[in-house]
Scaffold this motif. Sequence first.
Motif, PDB file in Angstrom:
ATOM      1  N   ARG A  67       0.791  -0.822   0.032  1.00  0.00           N
ATOM      2  CA  ARG A  67      -0.192  -0.367  -0.164  1.00  0.00           C
ATOM      3  C   ARG A  67       1.323   1.708   0.215  1.00  0.00           C
ATOM      4  O   ARG A  67       0.548   2.631  -0.253  1.00  0.00           O
ATOM      5  N   PHE A  68       1.977   1.174   0.095  1.00  0.00           N
ATOM      6  CA  PHE A  68       3.141   2.216   0.819  1.00  0.00           C
ATOM      7  C   PHE A  68       3.933   2.531  -0.844  1.00  0.00           C
ATOM      8  O   PHE A  68       4.399   1.161  -1.365  1.00  0.00           O
ATOM      9  N   VAL A  69       4.395   3.301  -1.077  1.00  0.00           N
ATOM     10  CA  VAL A  69       5.487   4.200  -2.492  1.00  0.00           C
ATOM     11  C   VAL A  69       6.724   5.128  -1.591  1.00  0.00           C
ATOM     12  O   VAL A  69       5.878   5.546  -0.733  1.00  0.00           O
ATOM     13  N   HIS A  70       7.677   4.222  -1.829  1.00  0.00           N
ATOM     14  CA  HIS A  70       8.557   5.383  -1.678  1.00  0.00           C
ATOM     15  C   HIS A  70       8.808   5.884  -2.580  1.00  0.00           C
ATOM     16  O   HIS A  70       9.034   6.129  -3.559  1.00  0.00           O
ATOM     17  N   LEU A  71       9.357   7.963  -1.977  1.00  0.00           N
ATOM     18  CA  LEU A  71       8.673   8.716  -3.075  1.00  0.00           C
ATOM     19  C   LEU A  71      10.570   9.348  -2.998  1.00  0.00           C
ATOM     20  O   LEU A  71      10.285  10.791  -4.060  1.00  0.00           O
ATOM     21  N   GLY A  72      10.950   8.826  -2.374  1.00  0.00           N
ATOM     22  CA  GLY A  72      12.308   9.820  -2.789  1.00  0.00           C
ATOM     23  C   GLY A  72      12.778  10.344  -1.549  1.00  0.00           C
ATOM     24  O   GLY A  72      11.763  10.560  -1.095  1.00  0.00           O
ATOM     25  N   ASN A  73      13.986  10.463  -1.204  1.00  0.00           N
ATOM     26  CA  ASN A  73      14.178  11.703   0.298  1.00  0.00           C
ATOM     27  C   ASN A  73      13.420  11.378   0.998  1.00  0.00           C
ATOM     28  O   ASN A  73      12.903  12.567   2.164  1.00  0.00           O
ATOM     29  N   LEU A  78       1.051   6.529  -0.755  1.00  0.00           N
ATOM     30  CA  LEU A  78      -0.287   5.941  -0.447  1.00  0.00           C
ATOM     31  C   LEU A  78      -0.009   5.083  -2.204  1.00  0.00           C
ATOM     32  O   LEU A  78      -0.201   6.838  -2.377  1.00  0.00           O
ATOM     33  N   LYS A  79       0.403   3.736  -2.444  1.00  0.00           N
ATOM     34  CA  LYS A  79       0.221   3.630  -3.521  1.00  0.00           C
ATOM     35  C   LYS A  79      -0.799   3.709  -4.795  1.00  0.00           C
ATOM     36  O   LYS A  79      -1.235   4.418  -5.792  1.00  0.00           O
ATOM     37  N   GLU A  80      -2.060   4.234  -3.622  1.00  0.00           N
ATOM     38  CA  GLU A  80      -3.561   4.494  -4.303  1.00  0.00           C
ATOM     39  C   GLU A  80      -4.136   5.680  -4.557  1.00  0.00           C
ATOM     40  O   GLU A  80      -4.026   6.104  -5.138  1.00  0.00           O
ATOM     41  N   TRP A  81      -2.065   6.965  -4.547  1.00  0.00           N
ATOM     42  CA  TRP A  81      -2.361   8.538  -4.787  1.00  0.00           C
ATOM     43  C   TRP A  81      -2.185   8.731  -6.098  1.00  0.00           C
ATOM     44  O   TRP A  81      -2.549   9.672  -6.902  1.00  0.00           O
ATOM     45  N   TYR A  82      -1.914   7.315  -6.836  1.00  0.00           N
ATOM     46  CA  TYR A  82      -0.701   7.901  -7.745  1.00  0.00           C
ATOM     47  C   TYR A  82      -1.437   6.562  -9.516  1.00  0.00           C
ATOM     48  O   TYR A  82      -2.153   5.853  -9.246  1.00  0.00           O
ATOM     49  N   LEU A  91       8.013   6.961  -9.409  1.00  0.00           N
ATOM     50  CA  LEU A  91       7.736   7.747  -7.629  1.00  0.00           C
ATOM     51  C   LEU A  91       8.684   8.062  -6.827  1.00  0.00           C
ATOM     52  O   LEU A  91       8.592   8.603  -6.780  1.00  0.00           O
ATOM     53  N   SER A  92      10.220   7.166  -6.917  1.00  0.00           N
ATOM     54  CA  SER A  92      10.877   6.996  -5.563  1.00  0.00           C
ATOM     55  C   SER A  92      11.912   8.786  -6.517  1.00  0.00           C
ATOM     56  O   SER A  92      12.722   8.580  -5.785  1.00  0.00           O
ATOM     57  N   ASN A  93      11.087   8.926  -7.206  1.00  0.00           N
ATOM     58  CA  ASN A  93      11.969  10.492  -7.594  1.00  0.00           C
ATOM     59  C   ASN A  93      11.375  11.454  -7.587  1.00  0.00           C
ATOM     60  O   ASN A  93      11.490  12.989  -8.059  1.00  0.00           O
ATOM     61  N   THR A  94      10.233  11.667  -6.906  1.00  0.00           N
ATOM     62  CA  THR A  94       9.015  12.701  -6.586  1.00  0.00           C
ATOM     63  C   THR A  94       9.958  13.437  -6.079  1.00  0.00           C
ATOM     64  O   THR A  94      10.068  14.443  -6.016  1.00  0.00           O
ATOM     65  N   PHE A  95      10.005  13.252  -4.608  1.00  0.00           N
ATOM     66  CA  PHE A  95      10.946  13.665  -4.028  1.00  0.00           C
ATOM     67  C   PHE A  95      12.537  14.555  -3.980  1.00  0.00           C
ATOM     68  O   PHE A  95      13.031  13.283  -3.732  1.00  0.00           O
TER      69      PHE A  95
END
Length: 154
Positions: A67-73, A78-82, A91-95
Motif C-alpha cells: 500500500r505504500f510507496v517510497h517517493l525519494g528523499n 500511498l500507492k492509491e494516490w498515483y 515515483l522514487s524521484n518525486t521528492f
Amino acid sequence: MTIKELSNDEILEMSAVEISYMMLKDKNNPAEFHTFFNDVADLKKIPKSQLDDRRTKLFTTLNIDGRFVHLGNNHWGLKEWYPVDKSDEDLSNTFQAPEEEVEEDREFEDIEDELDEIANEDDHDEDSDEEFDEYDDDDDQESDEEDDEEDNES
C-alpha cells in the motif's frame, strides 16, 4: 474512520503500519518518514528504549507492504494516490534532495571522471613500457661488466 475517532486502547492494539496508513490517508499527502514515525510512537506510547528497533521494523514493513510507496528523499505516500502505470522507480524521484546535495554529487562525479582518465592514461603508459622490456639497457651493462671482470682476472 480516522485516527482521531479511535480510542487510546484501539490505537495501542493497532500495528504501527496500520496507524501509518491511517495517518497518511487522513493527511492525504506524502510525509517524511521520521515525522510520521514520531507521531506513531507518540500515539502508541512506545518507550524510548524501543524506538530504534521499532523505527527499523516500521521502515522494513513499509517497504514490504504493497500500500505504500517510497517517493525519494525519505518521503512516503500511498500507492492509491498515483496512477497505476507509474512504476515505483518513477515515483522514487518525486521528492528530490536539496540542490546543495545535488551539486556536491556532481562535483564528486567530476572528480571520479578525472581519476578514471588519469588511471586510463597510466594504463596506456605501462603498456608502452612493456614493449621495450626485452631490450633492457641495465641487463647489457651488467653482462659487459662481468665480462670485463673475467678478462681482468685472466
